[in-house]
Design an enzyme around this catalytic site. Sequence first.
Site, short mmCIF file in Angstrom:
data_model
loop_
_atom_site.label_atom_id
_atom_site.label_comp_id
_atom_site.label_asym_id
_atom_site.label_seq_id
_atom_site.Cartn_x
_atom_site.Cartn_y
_atom_site.Cartn_z
N SER A 190 31.60 8.52 41.19
CA SER A 190 30.17 8.83 41.16
C SER A 190 29.50 7.93 40.12
O SER A 190 29.77 8.05 38.92
CB SER A 190 29.96 10.30 40.79
OG SER A 190 28.59 10.51 40.53
N HIS A 228 30.05 7.20 45.54
CA HIS A 228 29.23 8.43 45.58
C HIS A 228 27.94 8.21 44.80
O HIS A 228 27.97 7.84 43.62
CB HIS A 228 30.06 9.56 44.97
CG HIS A 228 29.44 10.92 45.07
ND1 HIS A 228 29.54 11.72 46.19
CD2 HIS A 228 28.70 11.63 44.18
CE1 HIS A 228 28.92 12.86 45.98
NE2 HIS A 228 28.38 12.83 44.77
N ASP A 253 24.42 9.98 43.63
CA ASP A 253 23.74 11.26 43.43
C ASP A 253 22.24 11.07 43.34
O ASP A 253 21.76 10.39 42.43
CB ASP A 253 24.24 11.91 42.13
CG ASP A 253 25.65 12.41 42.25
OD1 ASP A 253 25.92 13.17 43.19
OD2 ASP A 253 26.48 12.05 41.40
N MET A 268 18.74 12.92 42.68
CA MET A 268 18.23 14.16 42.07
C MET A 268 16.72 14.08 41.91
O MET A 268 16.19 13.03 41.53
CB MET A 268 18.86 14.33 40.69
CG MET A 268 20.35 14.36 40.72
SD MET A 268 20.99 14.55 39.06
CE MET A 268 22.74 14.62 39.40
N HIS A 296 24.57 11.80 48.15
CA HIS A 296 24.51 13.25 47.93
C HIS A 296 23.08 13.59 47.52
O HIS A 296 22.68 13.30 46.39
CB HIS A 296 25.53 13.60 46.82
CG HIS A 296 25.55 15.02 46.42
ND1 HIS A 296 26.25 15.46 45.30
CD2 HIS A 296 25.00 16.14 46.96
CE1 HIS A 296 26.10 16.76 45.18
NE2 HIS A 296 25.34 17.20 46.16
N MET A 344 20.42 15.84 46.25
CA MET A 344 20.15 17.09 45.52
C MET A 344 18.65 17.18 45.33
O MET A 344 18.13 16.96 44.23
CB MET A 344 20.89 17.08 44.18
CG MET A 344 22.38 17.32 44.34
SD MET A 344 23.31 16.81 42.88
CE MET A 344 23.42 15.07 43.21
N MET A 373 30.52 21.88 45.68
CA MET A 373 30.20 21.61 44.27
C MET A 373 31.10 22.46 43.38
O MET A 373 31.16 23.68 43.54
CB MET A 373 28.73 21.95 43.97
CG MET A 373 27.70 20.95 44.44
SD MET A 373 27.95 19.23 43.93
CE MET A 373 28.13 19.36 42.15
N ASP A 431 33.30 18.01 44.20
CA ASP A 431 32.44 17.21 43.33
C ASP A 431 32.12 17.98 42.05
O ASP A 431 31.44 18.99 42.09
CB ASP A 431 31.15 16.90 44.11
CG ASP A 431 30.18 16.01 43.34
OD1 ASP A 431 30.53 15.51 42.26
OD2 ASP A 431 29.06 15.82 43.84
N GLY A 447 33.60 17.75 37.65
CA GLY A 447 34.62 18.15 36.70
C GLY A 447 36.05 17.86 37.11
O GLY A 447 36.98 18.46 36.57
C1 DX5 Z 1 26.64 16.48 39.72
C2 DX5 Z 1 26.90 15.36 40.69
C3 DX5 Z 1 28.26 14.82 40.59
C4 DX5 Z 1 28.58 14.22 39.23
C5 DX5 Z 1 30.06 14.38 38.99
O1 DX5 Z 1 25.45 17.06 40.01
O2 DX5 Z 1 26.73 15.79 42.02
O3 DX5 Z 1 28.53 13.88 41.61
O4 DX5 Z 1 28.23 12.86 39.16
O5 DX5 Z 1 30.34 13.97 37.70
P1 DX5 Z 1 31.65 14.45 36.94
O6 DX5 Z 1 32.81 13.97 37.75
O7 DX5 Z 1 31.54 13.80 35.61
O8 DX5 Z 1 31.60 15.95 36.87
ZN ZN Z 2 27.48 14.41 43.67
#
Ligand code: DX5
Ligand code: ZN
Length: 234
Positions: free
Chosen positions: A17, A41, A43, A45, A75, A77, A146, A184, A186
Site C-alpha cells: 500500500s 494497492h 488508498d 480517502m 481501494h 474509501m 479491513m 488490509d 496491520g
Molecule cells: C487503511 C488503508 C490501508 C493501509 C494499510 O485505511 O486502507 O491500505 O494503507 O497500512 P498498514 O499495512 O500500515 O496497516
Molecule cells: Zn487499503
Amino acid sequence: MARSLSINDGEVLIAPSVLSANPLRMAEAVEGLSGEYDLLHVDIMDGHFVPNLSYGPDLVRRMRQEWPEVTLDTHLMVENPEQFIDVFAEAGTDILTVHVEVAPHLHRLIEMIRARGCIPGVSINPATPVEWLKPVLPMVGLVLVMSVNPGFGGQSFIPQVLSKVKALSCWKKAGSFDYLIEVDGGVTPQNVGEVVKAGCDVVVAGSTIFKASSPSDTARLLKKIAVEAKRSGR
Ligand code: DX5
Ligand code: ZN
C-alpha cells in the site's frame, strides 16, 4: 481492459500500500521493490467516510502511464462512490473496490464497475457484519476485509476479523465463487501466517513494507511466510 485476477493453488499475492511510502518519493519507493509484489494497492480517502485525505484519480493515471504492466488495486474509501467510478476506471485502475457501508445500491455499483472494464471489489469495515456481503458475492472479483478501521497506515491488526475471512473462504468453496479474499491493515511477518490460514489470498501491507529498512526484502519475506502458511494448511 482489466487484467484477470486469479491465483494458482497454494499461491498468495502481495499488495504493497503506497499510503505508507513517502509521497515525495513514491515512484522511487515502488521501483525500489524490484518487482517483489503482485498488485499495487492505492488508498483513496475523502475526509468524510474516513478521517483522512489521500489522492485523486490523477495518481492512478500517472501510475498506469509509468507502469503499464502493474496491476493497480484501487481501494475507494469515499462517500458517494458512484460519483468516482468513471474517473478511476478512465484513469486505468484494474481493480476498483467500494465499501458496503456507503453503497445502498451495491448491485448497481458493482455492475457499473464491471461495465467500465474494471474488476469489482467490495470491502467491509471491522465492525460491519460479513453477512452484508452475501448477496453480492457471486458478482465480485475481490472481497477486501479491513483489519483496522480505515483511514491510516500503521495501525494494529484487529484479530476478530479473522472469523470473517474464514466465513468468506467457506462461502467461496460452497458457492464455487471466484473472488479473492484480501486483508488490509496491520499485517506483519508475525501475523501473516494466521491471516493466510484463515483464507486470505491477497495480503495488503503498507508500513510493514515501506517503513522497513529493505522494503523489497520485506515484501519477499511476507510472500515466503504467506505461501508456506497456505501450503501447510492444504
Ligand atoms: C487503511 C488503508 C490501508 C493501509 C494499510 O485505511 O486502507 O491500505 O494503507 O497500512 P498498514 O499495512 O500500515 O496497516
Ligand atoms: Zn487499503
